[in-house]
Design a protein around this motif. Structure first.
Motif, mmCIF file in Angstrom:
data_model
loop_
_atom_site.group_PDB
_atom_site.id
_atom_site.type_symbol
_atom_site.label_atom_id
_atom_site.label_comp_id
_atom_site.label_asym_id
_atom_site.label_seq_id
_atom_site.Cartn_x
_atom_site.Cartn_y
_atom_site.Cartn_z
ATOM 1 N N GLU A 24 0.832 -1.197 0.000
ATOM 2 C CA GLU A 24 0.000 0.000 0.000
ATOM 3 C C GLU A 24 0.876 1.260 0.000
ATOM 4 O OE1 GLU A 24 -3.225 -0.480 -0.378
ATOM 5 O OE2 GLU A 24 -3.466 1.689 -0.575
ATOM 6 N N VAL A 27 2.264 1.761 -3.478
ATOM 7 C CA VAL A 27 1.297 2.350 -4.415
ATOM 8 C C VAL A 27 1.224 3.863 -4.206
ATOM 9 C CG1 VAL A 27 -1.140 2.465 -5.061
ATOM 10 C CG2 VAL A 27 -0.066 0.250 -4.639
ATOM 11 N N GLU B 91 -3.476 -1.530 -9.149
ATOM 12 C CA GLU B 91 -4.092 -0.356 -8.519
ATOM 13 C C GLU B 91 -3.726 0.937 -9.234
ATOM 14 O OE1 GLU B 91 -2.311 -2.730 -7.110
ATOM 15 O OE2 GLU B 91 -2.667 -2.907 -4.956
ATOM 16 N N ARG B 95 -4.755 5.664 -13.455
ATOM 17 C CA ARG B 95 -4.538 6.787 -12.527
ATOM 18 C C ARG B 95 -3.399 7.677 -13.014
ATOM 19 N NH1 ARG B 95 -5.240 4.415 -6.522
ATOM 20 N NH2 ARG B 95 -5.588 6.580 -6.064
#
Lengths: 83, 95
Positions: A24, A27, B91, B95
């Motif tokens: 996380e 990212v 992810e 973006r």
């Protein structure tokens, strides 16, 4: 200007083994590097359009990346674990 | 009972151990890097010493990480084997 994000095969092999918390963090750092790759890391060396940085990833991780301003790319070359 | 020997396990190739000491950093830097490191140590104010050591410790880490400097050189030469980040980190798509 948004930089393109690229990763070496070797670094990607380490990345896929990352724990969820560190992933996380990774990212979030990638999203920042896309916007301004020169502002986050510690400069290792620079040569022409290339600048190499290291960036801490949590207390035990570190990534190395090369910024190519001519091509507007950030290439993560290594994901390292410390200790 | 057979003799059993325990061999220390080798650290993963991407796990690097390097104390954050000036001596350890010096030992891991190239002669050219060491010359710059020494010059910065001599000129830095006491309050900035940790920052200088940290920066060169990170460079020393890259020297110790197997293949790291070669990968950096390959990226600059355009010969590195790379993947789009999105293919490894979904992810980041869109973006």
């Amino acid at each position: 200007m948004s930089y393109g994000l690229v990763i070496t095969e070797e670094a990607s092999a380490v990345l896929v083994q990352m724990d969820d918390v560190t992933h996380e963090l990774y990212v979030l750092e990638m999203l920042e590097l896309q916007k301004d790759p020169h502002s986050k890391g510690v400069l290792d060396s620079s040569e022409g359009a290339f600048a190499t940085y290291t960036l801490a990833l949590g207390p035990l991780g570190m990534i190395a990346y090369v910024v190519n301003d001519a091509m507007a790319t950030v290439t993560v070359t290594d994901v390292l674990w410390l200790g | 009972m057979e003799n059993v020997t325990a061999q220390p396990s080798e650290p993963a190739p991407h796990r690097i151990v390097l104390p954050r000491t000036i001596r350890a950093v010096e030992r891991a830097l190239t002669p050219e890097q060491n010359a710059k490191f020494a010059a910065e140590l001599k000129d830095v104010n006491a309050g900035g010493l940790a920052q200088v050591v940290e920066r060169w410790w990170r460079s020393a880490l890259l020297n110790k990480a197997p293949g790291a400097r070669d990968r950096i050189a390959a990226v600059k030469a355009g010969t590195a084997r790379t993947l789009p980040m999105e293919s490894v980190v979904p992810e980041l798509r869109g973006r």
